[in-house]
Design an enzyme around this catalytic site. Structure first.
Site, short mmCIF file in Angstrom:
data_model
loop_
_atom_site.label_atom_id
_atom_site.label_comp_id
_atom_site.label_asym_id
_atom_site.label_seq_id
_atom_site.Cartn_x
_atom_site.Cartn_y
_atom_site.Cartn_z
N THR A 31 0.88 -1.27 0.01
CA THR A 31 -0.02 -0.10 0.01
C THR A 31 0.91 1.46 0.09
OG1 THR A 31 -1.75 -1.31 1.20
CG2 THR A 31 -1.67 1.22 1.34
N GLY A 32 0.69 2.39 -0.67
CA GLY A 32 1.21 3.49 -0.55
C GLY A 32 1.37 4.13 -1.86
N GLY A 98 3.66 1.56 7.86
CA GLY A 98 2.18 2.11 8.46
C GLY A 98 1.99 3.42 8.20
N GLY A 99 2.77 4.15 7.64
CA GLY A 99 2.53 5.62 7.38
C GLY A 99 1.02 5.72 6.64
N GLU A 106 -0.70 -5.36 5.78
CA GLU A 106 0.64 -5.58 5.01
C GLU A 106 1.57 -6.75 5.75
OE1 GLU A 106 1.32 -0.84 3.87
OE2 GLU A 106 1.99 -1.70 5.66
C1 5RP Z 1 1.55 2.08 4.37
C2 5RP Z 1 3.02 1.77 4.03
C3 5RP Z 1 3.81 2.14 3.24
O1 5RP Z 1 4.54 1.36 2.59
C4 5RP Z 1 4.66 3.41 3.58
O2 5RP Z 1 3.97 4.32 4.34
C5 5RP Z 1 5.38 4.11 2.14
O3 5RP Z 1 4.34 4.85 1.45
P1 5RP Z 1 4.93 5.87 0.36
O4 5RP Z 1 5.15 4.75 -0.59
O5 5RP Z 1 3.50 6.35 0.12
O6 5RP Z 1 5.89 6.59 0.75
O7 5RP Z 1 3.64 1.06 5.17
O8 5RP Z 1 0.96 1.47 5.57
#
Ligand code: 5RP
Length: 226
Positions: A31-32, A98-99, A106
């Site tokens: 995700t992300g 988890g951002g 995940e």
């Molecule tokens: C989501 C996540 C993402 O992998 C993480 O936050 C990185 O995100 P991005 O690719 O937008 O920088 O752990 O829960």
């Protein structure tokens, strides 16, 4: 010469990850914003794969919109590969994730996969985990006690808010974001926090670490194997 943007680096690593997708199989999808680039690239080879197991409602929606079948994790066995981003990754392949609030699913899909391929731009590479506020998914009735438990470790935990109210995850739970931590022993830290009643998932991915990182740098995609 025009410098490469972070968005372009994400596109590069998203495309580079296609080489790890096994033809005819089901791929685990994170995700992300970086994974979104991977999903877009995956759509170009969608007829060569069976489908995906997704780690969030957001990724499921994007996969399906692009014509990629999404399977329930319980319908399939072990996956060859899981491809996901990270908020931080260290020199051993340990990560903070988890951002994007999807850490629990995940970790589940990562645990179901033989190989974790992390796709990230070079801003994510760190010496020691803990600069990024550590996401922890929690059962709401345990929130205040868990905030005190993190304080005893020197951490400052805050409830993640959305529109002024606690954000609700895909699993119907809340999130803490914990700052002021220095996570020098990620395996031991993950074990410790996992034992606290009310913790659903801690965003340290040490037991489910990356085996490969495709790191987007100004000089191109760098392959790191752990
Ligand atoms: C989501 C996540 C993402 O992998 C993480 O936050 C990185 O995100 P991005 O690719 O937008 O920088 O752990 O829960």
């Amino acid at each position: 010469m025009k410098s490469i943007t972070q968005d372009e680096l994400k596109t590069l690593v998203g495309q580079a990850a296609l080489q790890y997708v096994v033809p005819g199989e089901i791929v685990g999808v994170g995700t992300g914003s970086t994974v979104n680039k991977f999903i877009d690239a995956l759509a170009t080879i969608r007829h060569r794969i069976k489908g995906a197991v997704s780690s969030s409602n957001a990724s499921t929606a994007r996969l399906q919109a692009l014509g990629i079948p999404v399977f329930d994790a319980n319908e399939v066995g072990e996956l060859a590969v899981y491809i996901d981003g990270a908020d931080e990754i260290d020199g051993r392949g340990y990560m903070i994730k988890g951002g994007g609030a999807a850490l629990t699913r995940e970790k589940i899909v990562a645990a179901q996969s033989r190989r974790f391929v992390c796709i990230a731009d070079e801003s994510k590479l760190v010496q020691m985990l803990g600069g990024f506020a550590l996401p922890v998914e929690v059962i709401p009735m345990a929130t205040q006690r868990l905030i005190r438990q993190f304080a005893a470790l020197g951490g400052v935990a805050r409830v993640r808010l959305k529109d002024g109210a606690p954000m609700v995850t895909d699993n119907g739970q809340h999130l803490l974001d914990v700052t002021a931590l220095r996570i020098s022993e990620p395996l031991a830290f993950e074990d410790q926090v996992n034992q606290w009643p009310g913790v659903v998932t801690v965003g340290v991915f040490a037991h489910q670490k990356a085996q490969v990182c495709l790191l987007g740098t100004a000089g191109g995609v760098k392959l790191i194997e752990y």
